[in-house]
Design a protein around this motif. Structure first.
Motif, mmCIF file in Angstrom:
data_model
loop_
_atom_site.group_PDB
_atom_site.id
_atom_site.type_symbol
_atom_site.label_atom_id
_atom_site.label_comp_id
_atom_site.label_asym_id
_atom_site.label_seq_id
_atom_site.Cartn_x
_atom_site.Cartn_y
_atom_site.Cartn_z
ATOM 1 N N ALA A 29 0.829 -1.216 0.000
ATOM 2 C CA ALA A 29 0.000 0.000 0.000
ATOM 3 C C ALA A 29 0.858 1.259 0.000
ATOM 4 N N VAL A 30 1.943 1.264 0.777
ATOM 5 C CA VAL A 30 2.811 2.440 0.845
ATOM 6 C C VAL A 30 3.462 2.695 -0.511
ATOM 7 N N TYR A 31 4.006 1.654 -1.119
ATOM 8 C CA TYR A 31 4.713 1.859 -2.380
ATOM 9 C C TYR A 31 3.773 2.086 -3.551
ATOM 10 N N MET A 32 2.576 1.516 -3.504
ATOM 11 C CA MET A 32 1.600 1.822 -4.543
ATOM 12 C C MET A 32 1.277 3.318 -4.514
ATOM 13 N N PHE A 35 4.284 5.363 -5.832
ATOM 14 C CA PHE A 35 4.412 5.313 -7.291
ATOM 15 C C PHE A 35 3.274 6.047 -7.993
ATOM 16 N N GLU A 36 2.108 6.116 -7.366
ATOM 17 C CA GLU A 36 1.012 6.916 -7.928
ATOM 18 C C GLU A 36 1.371 8.396 -7.921
ATOM 19 N N ARG A 37 1.976 8.852 -6.833
ATOM 20 C CA ARG A 37 2.283 10.279 -6.678
ATOM 21 C C ARG A 37 3.628 10.675 -7.250
ATOM 22 N N GLN A 38 4.552 9.752 -7.261
ATOM 23 C CA GLN A 38 5.902 10.013 -7.767
ATOM 24 C C GLN A 38 6.263 8.886 -8.737
#
Length: 145
Positions: A29-32, A35-38
């Protein structure tokens, strides 16, 4: 730099406990969200096909948060060092700084209805304190014990 208020520390610890209990491994969840924002950051993890690097980085983030809200034996120096290390991986400090906020957002979602205004305020204040070590490490005063 002042230490974290004990009430804030307790609220953050409780939120992390609830999130771990309800959300399990928060790494995906953190990395999704990262990657959505950056989206440019996803390319840096091209070799991490088993997600072990992401998991280790998040575990170190949690360790740093617990130390930061506690005795601050290492977190402040670790964070400032990691800003420099990550710059070597082409991660600008402002992107590095967003990571703690993303973690807080995922923790809030995992807590669901048990997320409280006290937790929200504690995270807000702690994220502001953390930003000083990420964005303006040259302005941080000596460690308070």
């Amino acid at each position: 730099m002042k230490l974290t208020d004990p009430v804030d520390a307790q609220a953050i610890e409780l939120s992390l406990e609830i999130a771990a209990e309800r959300g399990g491994d928060l790494t995906p969840a953190v990395y999704m969200r990262l990657f959505e924002r950056q989206p440019e950051m996803e390319a840096l993890f091209w070799r991490d096909t088993q997600h072990t690097i992401k998991g280790e980085m998040l575990a170190r983030t949690f360790e740093a948060i617990f130390d930061f809200i506690g005795k601050r034996q290492f977190a402040d120096h670790l964070i400032m060092t990691e800003v420099v290390t990550h710059a070597g991986y082409d991660v600008p400090p402002n992107v590095f700084a967003t990571f703690f906020g993303l973690v807080a957002e995922v923790v809030e979602e995992a807590c669901g209805p048990d997320w409280t205004p006290v937790m929200s305020d504690a995270w807000r204040r702690t994220l502001a304190d953390l930003d000083q070590f990420v964005i303006h490490p040259d302005r941080v005063t000596a460690k308070v014990t």
